[in-house]
Design a protein around this motif. Structure first.
Motif, PDB file in Angstrom:
ATOM      1  N   LYS A  67       0.857  -1.190   0.000  1.00 13.06           N
ATOM      2  CA  LYS A  67       0.000   0.000   0.000  1.00 13.06           C
ATOM      3  C   LYS A  67       0.890   1.235   0.000  1.00 13.06           C
ATOM      4  O   LYS A  67       1.804   1.333   0.827  1.00 13.06           O
ATOM      5  CB  LYS A  67      -0.900   0.007   1.243  1.00 13.06           C
ATOM      6  N   ASP A  68       0.624   2.159  -0.918  1.00 11.67           N
ATOM      7  CA  ASP A  68       1.423   3.381  -0.911  1.00 11.67           C
ATOM      8  C   ASP A  68       0.732   4.446  -0.062  1.00 11.67           C
ATOM      9  O   ASP A  68      -0.309   4.187   0.569  1.00 11.67           O
ATOM     10  CB  ASP A  68       1.729   3.860  -2.339  1.00 11.67           C
ATOM     11  N   ASP A  69       1.297   5.630  -0.020  1.00 13.67           N
ATOM     12  CA  ASP A  69       0.760   6.667   0.858  1.00 13.67           C
ATOM     13  C   ASP A  69      -0.344   7.488   0.197  1.00 13.67           C
ATOM     14  O   ASP A  69      -0.765   8.513   0.730  1.00 13.67           O
ATOM     15  CB  ASP A  69       1.888   7.588   1.342  1.00 13.67           C
ATOM     16  N   GLU A  70      -0.836   7.017  -0.944  1.00 14.94           N
ATOM     17  CA  GLU A  70      -1.934   7.711  -1.626  1.00 14.94           C
ATOM     18  C   GLU A  70      -3.144   6.802  -1.805  1.00 14.94           C
ATOM     19  O   GLU A  70      -3.896   6.920  -2.771  1.00 14.94           O
ATOM     20  CB  GLU A  70      -1.457   8.255  -2.977  1.00 14.94           C
ATOM     21  N   GLU A  71      -3.331   5.895  -0.867  1.00 18.37           N
ATOM     22  CA  GLU A  71      -4.486   5.001  -0.841  1.00 18.37           C
ATOM     23  C   GLU A  71      -4.580   4.134  -2.091  1.00 18.37           C
ATOM     24  O   GLU A  71      -5.658   3.900  -2.635  1.00 18.37           O
ATOM     25  CB  GLU A  71      -5.789   5.793  -0.648  1.00 18.37           C
ATOM     26  N   ARG A  72      -3.434   3.620  -2.531  1.00 12.95           N
ATOM     27  CA  ARG A  72      -3.399   2.717  -3.667  1.00 12.95           C
ATOM     28  C   ARG A  72      -2.823   1.384  -3.220  1.00 12.95           C
ATOM     29  O   ARG A  72      -1.812   1.342  -2.511  1.00 12.95           O
ATOM     30  CB  ARG A  72      -2.576   3.320  -4.813  1.00 12.95           C
ATOM     31  N   LEU A  73      -3.468   0.297  -3.643  1.00  9.89           N
ATOM     32  CA  LEU A  73      -3.050  -1.051  -3.284  1.00  9.89           C
ATOM     33  C   LEU A  73      -2.478  -1.746  -4.509  1.00  9.89           C
ATOM     34  O   LEU A  73      -3.005  -1.618  -5.617  1.00  9.89           O
ATOM     35  CB  LEU A  73      -4.247  -1.857  -2.772  1.00  9.89           C
ATOM     36  N   PHE A  74      -1.421  -2.517  -4.290  1.00 11.58           N
ATOM     37  CA  PHE A  74      -0.795  -3.313  -5.335  1.00 11.58           C
ATOM     38  C   PHE A  74      -0.741  -4.746  -4.825  1.00 11.58           C
ATOM     39  O   PHE A  74      -0.185  -5.014  -3.758  1.00 11.58           O
ATOM     40  CB  PHE A  74       0.612  -2.798  -5.641  1.00 11.58           C
ATOM     41  N   VAL A  75      -1.289  -5.682  -5.596  1.00 15.76           N
ATOM     42  CA  VAL A  75      -1.360  -7.077  -5.171  1.00 15.76           C
ATOM     43  C   VAL A  75      -1.414  -7.937  -6.425  1.00 15.76           C
ATOM     44  O   VAL A  75      -1.972  -7.528  -7.440  1.00 15.76           O
ATOM     45  CB  VAL A  75      -2.584  -7.318  -4.254  1.00 15.76           C
ATOM     46  N   HIS A  76      -0.827  -9.127  -6.361  1.00 15.91           N
ATOM     47  CA  HIS A  76      -0.795  -9.954  -7.564  1.00 15.91           C
ATOM     48  C   HIS A  76      -2.197 -10.356  -8.027  1.00 15.91           C
ATOM     49  O   HIS A  76      -2.548 -10.173  -9.189  1.00 15.91           O
ATOM     50  CB  HIS A  76       0.037 -11.215  -7.339  1.00 15.91           C
ATOM     51  N   ALA A  77      -2.988 -10.908  -7.107  1.00 16.63           N
ATOM     52  CA  ALA A  77      -4.284 -11.462  -7.508  1.00 16.63           C
ATOM     53  C   ALA A  77      -5.451 -10.701  -6.884  1.00 16.63           C
ATOM     54  O   ALA A  77      -6.288 -10.142  -7.588  1.00 16.63           O
ATOM     55  CB  ALA A  77      -4.353 -12.938  -7.134  1.00 16.63           C
ATOM     56  N   GLY A  78      -5.528 -10.689  -5.556  1.00 16.88           N
ATOM     57  CA  GLY A  78      -6.651 -10.015  -4.917  1.00 16.88           C
ATOM     58  C   GLY A  78      -6.684 -10.293  -3.435  1.00 16.88           C
ATOM     59  O   GLY A  78      -5.697 -10.707  -2.836  1.00 16.88           O
ATOM     60  N   PHE A  79      -7.852 -10.064  -2.839  1.00  9.99           N
ATOM     61  CA  PHE A  79      -8.095 -10.399  -1.436  1.00  9.99           C
ATOM     62  C   PHE A  79      -9.593 -10.590  -1.291  1.00  9.99           C
ATOM     63  O   PHE A  79     -10.376 -10.116  -2.125  1.00  9.99           O
ATOM     64  CB  PHE A  79      -7.556  -9.313  -0.494  1.00  9.99           C
TER      65      PHE A  79
END
Length: 242
Positions: free
Chosen positions: A120-132
């Protein structure tokens, strides 16, 4: 000006990655977020990992764990393997490591161990391979395998009514935790695209490099897309995962 770039699945297509970075005109100030699946596919799986280890010495790199990375890591560390993995690219990784020394393999195991399940970056963006899957967000996920195996997040946004807005009662709670979510794992070529696809607040950057597509990157802030040639054209004597 420094850029933040998300890069989709590689699947051993090192030639595609090198071509992509040339077209990006990479600067040492650029931050690279790799969305996983570095191995299992083309013949350069082991060489791709070596290249990424060196790349991280000159650029800020975030390496997310993909399902294929997890499977290859298990094999490297303990010899664990299964027939499904071998059929879906695992054999290409085993072949790619035949001439690697034990020291080189240890360095790669360390690389796999240091990957992130999500970022998670500091601008409310998520990076993930597949999901949750947890409605409360990835921090509340019950088991880590969802981060690199789950396809329901992407399937959900593909089936959503385009008219839904974040404040609507039926807007999925999983999507409300982040301004944007960047994923790989499920090639957009399955729905007829060859460039990163945006649905709701999700960007899918897997453009099918394991099969007939290119390696892709997207500038997170400007949404400019960069791509290699279709990776299969760079490995004309191989089948990849076709």
């Amino acid at each position: 000006m420094a850029r933040k770039l998300a890069i989709g699945d590689l699947h051993g297509g090192l030639k595609g990655l090198i071509q992509l970075l040339e077209r990006i005109d990479l600067s040492p100030e650029d931050e690279l977020i790799f969305l996983g699946d570095y191995v299992d596919g083309w013949s350069d799986s082991a060489n791709t990992v070596s290249y990424l280890i060196e790349l991280a010495k000159q650029n800020t790199c975030i390496f997310l764990r993909g399902n294929h990375d997890d499977l290859a890591h298990r094999w490297l560390e303990s010899g664990e393997m299964n027939q499904k993995w071998l059929e879906h690219g695992g054999q290409s990784s085993i072949d790619a490591y035949r001439n690697f020394s034990e020291q080189e393999k240890k360095e790669h195991i360390d690389f796999f161990n240091q990957m992130f399940n999500y970022y998670k970056d500091d601008e409310e963006r998520l990076f993930v391979h597949a999901g949750f899957t947890n409605l409360h967000g990835p921090d509340f996920e019950y088991h880590p395998t969802g981060f690199y195996w789950d396809r329901t997040l992407w399937e959900m946004v593909l089936s959503m009514n385009d008219a839904l807005e974040p404040g609507d009662a039926l807007y999925p709670k999983r999507l409300q935790h982040f301004k944007e979510i960047y994923i790989g794992h499920t090639p957009v070529t399955r729905i007829g695209y060859d460039k990163p696809v945006n649905r709701a607040n999700i960007w899918n950057v897997d453009t099918g490099a394991a099969f007939m597509g290119p390696v892709s990157a997207i500038d997170i802030n400007t949404k400019e897309v960069f791509q290699s040639d279709p990776v299969h054209s760079l490995y004309p004597n191989e089948q990849g995962r076709n």
